[in-house]
Design a protein around this motif. Structure first.
Motif, PDB file in Angstrom:
ATOM      1  N   ILE A 277       1.104  -0.671   0.132  1.00 10.59           N
ATOM      2  CA  ILE A 277       0.083   0.134  -0.046  1.00 10.59           C
ATOM      3  C   ILE A 277       1.053   1.231   0.049  1.00 10.59           C
ATOM      4  O   ILE A 277       1.421   1.569   1.156  1.00 10.59           O
ATOM      5  N   PRO A 278       1.124   2.150  -1.805  1.00 10.36           N
ATOM      6  CA  PRO A 278       2.029   3.256  -1.429  1.00 10.36           C
ATOM      7  C   PRO A 278       1.383   4.341  -0.734  1.00 10.36           C
ATOM      8  O   PRO A 278       2.170   4.917  -0.070  1.00 10.36           O
ATOM      9  N   GLU A 279       0.157   4.487  -0.622  1.00 15.18           N
ATOM     10  CA  GLU A 279      -0.108   5.326   0.057  1.00 15.18           C
ATOM     11  C   GLU A 279      -1.658   5.171   1.212  1.00 15.18           C
ATOM     12  O   GLU A 279      -2.318   4.550   0.832  1.00 15.18           O
ATOM     13  N   THR A 280      -1.374   5.688   2.224  1.00 14.44           N
ATOM     14  CA  THR A 280      -2.141   4.922   3.367  1.00 14.44           C
ATOM     15  C   THR A 280      -2.121   5.754   3.861  1.00 14.44           C
ATOM     16  O   THR A 280      -1.920   7.440   3.641  1.00 14.44           O
ATOM     17  N   LYS A 281      -3.114   5.879   4.853  1.00 12.38           N
ATOM     18  CA  LYS A 281      -3.660   7.514   6.104  1.00 12.38           C
ATOM     19  C   LYS A 281      -3.053   7.996   6.534  1.00 12.38           C
ATOM     20  O   LYS A 281      -2.669   9.740   7.249  1.00 12.38           O
ATOM     21  N   THR A 282      -1.776   7.714   7.070  1.00 20.70           N
ATOM     22  CA  THR A 282      -0.318   7.878   7.867  1.00 20.70           C
ATOM     23  C   THR A 282       0.067   8.226   7.550  1.00 20.70           C
ATOM     24  O   THR A 282       1.504   8.690   8.280  1.00 20.70           O
ATOM     25  N   GLU A 283       0.322   7.994   5.755  1.00 25.42           N
ATOM     26  CA  GLU A 283       0.905   8.710   5.111  1.00 25.42           C
ATOM     27  C   GLU A 283       2.340   8.178   5.418  1.00 25.42           C
ATOM     28  O   GLU A 283       3.097   8.390   4.688  1.00 25.42           O
ATOM     29  N   THR A 284       2.678   6.508   5.613  1.00 22.93           N
ATOM     30  CA  THR A 284       3.960   5.695   5.478  1.00 22.93           C
ATOM     31  C   THR A 284       3.156   4.243   4.789  1.00 22.93           C
ATOM     32  O   THR A 284       2.680   3.806   5.181  1.00 22.93           O
ATOM     33  N   PRO A 285       4.068   4.184   3.526  1.00 23.91           N
ATOM     34  CA  PRO A 285       3.534   2.475   2.822  1.00 23.91           C
ATOM     35  C   PRO A 285       3.767   1.486   3.676  1.00 23.91           C
ATOM     36  O   PRO A 285       4.869   1.752   4.562  1.00 23.91           O
ATOM     37  N   ARG A 286       2.824   0.796   3.386  1.00 28.32           N
ATOM     38  CA  ARG A 286       3.319  -0.883   4.131  1.00 28.32           C
ATOM     39  C   ARG A 286       2.405  -2.085   3.165  1.00 28.32           C
ATOM     40  O   ARG A 286       2.673  -1.770   2.161  1.00 28.32           O
ATOM     41  N   THR A 287       3.429  -2.705   3.743  1.00 28.69           N
ATOM     42  CA  THR A 287       3.618  -3.488   3.363  1.00 28.69           C
ATOM     43  C   THR A 287       2.770  -4.958   4.161  1.00 28.69           C
ATOM     44  O   THR A 287       2.923  -4.797   4.604  1.00 28.69           O
ATOM     45  N   ILE A 288       0.911  -5.662   3.586  1.00 25.43           N
ATOM     46  CA  ILE A 288       0.483  -6.246   4.671  1.00 25.43           C
ATOM     47  C   ILE A 288       0.956  -8.194   3.542  1.00 25.43           C
ATOM     48  O   ILE A 288       0.686  -8.656   2.805  1.00 25.43           O
ATOM     49  N   PRO A 289       0.856  -9.099   4.523  1.00 23.27           N
ATOM     50  CA  PRO A 289       1.031 -10.327   4.058  1.00 23.27           C
ATOM     51  C   PRO A 289      -0.609 -10.766   4.576  1.00 23.27           C
ATOM     52  O   PRO A 289      -1.304 -10.028   4.690  1.00 23.27           O
TER      53      PRO A 289
END
Length: 114
Positions: free
Chosen positions: A63-75
């Motif tokens: 997820i390159p754009e998140t609510k917290t503005e920190t990209p994350r990768t979800i298993p």
């Protein structure tokens, strides 16, 4: 001491979840709800999820754009992997959850309530 933000304090009971999924069976919203339950992703993250960010061989979603503005990768667990696989249709917008009825218009499903 700063006050902590109020979080969610309730999850669906097993029976509620079953009724919801049964009511939404074989719909795009049902697939999105199942995916949300399996991944704990936000609605906006699921709606904007693109195939280029879903390397199913790695069993993740980036997820390159998140609510917290920190990209994350979800298993992804097995069930979460199967949902996009069943929807595998390539189209010009690249969205995983593109409603077939809206595909010809180029619009995406963005506003739904459950």
């Amino acid at each position: 001491m700063p006050k902590e933000p109020k979080g969610r304090d309730r999850r669906l009971e097993t029976q509620e979840e079953s009724k919801l999924l049964e009511a939404l069976k074989k719909t795009i919203v049902g697939d999105m709800v199942r995916f949300a339950l399996e991944t704990a992703m936000r609605r906006s993250e699921i709606v904007h999820m693109q195939w280029k960010d879903v390397p199913l061989t790695r069993r993740t979603v980036h997820i390159p754009e998140t609510k917290t503005e920190t990209p994350r990768t979800i298993p992804l667990n097995s069930e979460a992997c199967n949902i996009p696989k069943q929807r595998r249709v390539v189209h010009q917008l690249g969205l995983v959850f593109l409603d077939v009825k809206l595909q010809s218009t180029g619009k995406q499903l963005t506003n739904f309530r459950c």
